[in-house]
Each structure stands twice: as structure tokens, then as C-alpha cells.
Design a protein around this motif. Sequence first.
Motif, short mmCIF file in Angstrom:
data_model
loop_
_atom_site.label_atom_id
_atom_site.label_comp_id
_atom_site.label_asym_id
_atom_site.label_seq_id
_atom_site.Cartn_x
_atom_site.Cartn_y
_atom_site.Cartn_z
N MET A 86 -17.59 11.01 29.95
CA MET A 86 -17.40 10.74 28.54
C MET A 86 -18.76 10.78 27.84
O MET A 86 -19.75 10.25 28.35
N LEU A 87 -18.80 11.42 26.68
CA LEU A 87 -20.04 11.55 25.94
C LEU A 87 -20.22 10.38 24.97
O LEU A 87 -19.27 9.92 24.36
N SER A 88 -21.46 9.96 24.82
CA SER A 88 -21.77 8.91 23.86
C SER A 88 -21.74 9.51 22.45
O SER A 88 -21.76 10.73 22.27
N ALA A 89 -21.74 8.66 21.45
CA ALA A 89 -21.74 9.11 20.06
C ALA A 89 -23.01 9.93 19.78
O ALA A 89 -22.95 10.96 19.09
N ASN A 90 -24.15 9.48 20.31
CA ASN A 90 -25.40 10.22 20.11
C ASN A 90 -25.34 11.61 20.77
O ASN A 90 -25.85 12.58 20.22
N GLU A 91 -24.75 11.67 21.95
CA GLU A 91 -24.63 12.95 22.64
C GLU A 91 -23.73 13.91 21.85
O GLU A 91 -24.02 15.10 21.74
N GLU A 99 -16.98 16.72 28.38
CA GLU A 99 -17.75 17.51 29.35
C GLU A 99 -17.35 18.99 29.31
O GLU A 99 -18.19 19.87 29.51
N GLU A 100 -16.08 19.27 29.07
CA GLU A 100 -15.64 20.66 28.98
C GLU A 100 -16.27 21.33 27.76
O GLU A 100 -16.68 22.49 27.82
#
Length: 110
Positions: free
Chosen positions: A1-6, A33-34
Motif C-alpha cells: 500500500m502506498l502512503s499519501a506522500n508516495e 503497487e500495480e
Amino acid sequence: MLSANEKDYLLEMIFAVIGEDQAVRNYKSGFNEETVAVVEQMIEANASCNENMRKLAKDLLGGSGTLAKGWLKKVLKSTKKKVSASELRGYGCLVSTKSRWKTRIISTAI
């Protein structure tokens, strides 16, 4: 899972390649991630396209390195075949990259 910043940074990277696009921005919350994998492929394809265009321009210009008015007409009249058809089958970098990858990016975030 990506963070908001990422996700924010990923969106910036997408926009750096295809330009601002509200449709892509609307799906930012679903980036995952996809999406990262697809954007990585897009950046590599765009870099390859840009490199092919630089090579084409360099080959057309020979050693001069600059475009002067009338350069294309001179190349067209040349008896030497400086451009192969395969070099021209690439994507027209920005527009083609966007048309090819935008839908894939959005589909990863749905």
C-alpha cells in the motif's frame, strides 16, 4: 500500500511524462503497487522514445547538431538513406505515451 506522500510523488512523475490530466488526478487515491509498475514501464518507454528521437535528429543533422531552416528538404534530396522506417515507428513521445499509458494507469487504480 502506498502512503499519501508516495501517491503525490507518483502523480507528479506521471504528470512530468504525460502532462497535467484531471482524469488521472481523480484516481490518485487508488494508486497502488500495480500503478507503480505501469508508471515505471511508461517512463522506460518514454525514455526510449526520446532517445530514438535524439538519435534520429543526430543522424539527420550529421555533425552539425543544430536545425537550420531548410534542413529537411536537404535531407529529402540526399541520395543517402539516413532514416530507416523502423526508427519512425516509435511513439511520438509525449502524445503517444499519454495515449498508450493513461488508460492503463487509471485501470490499476480502479
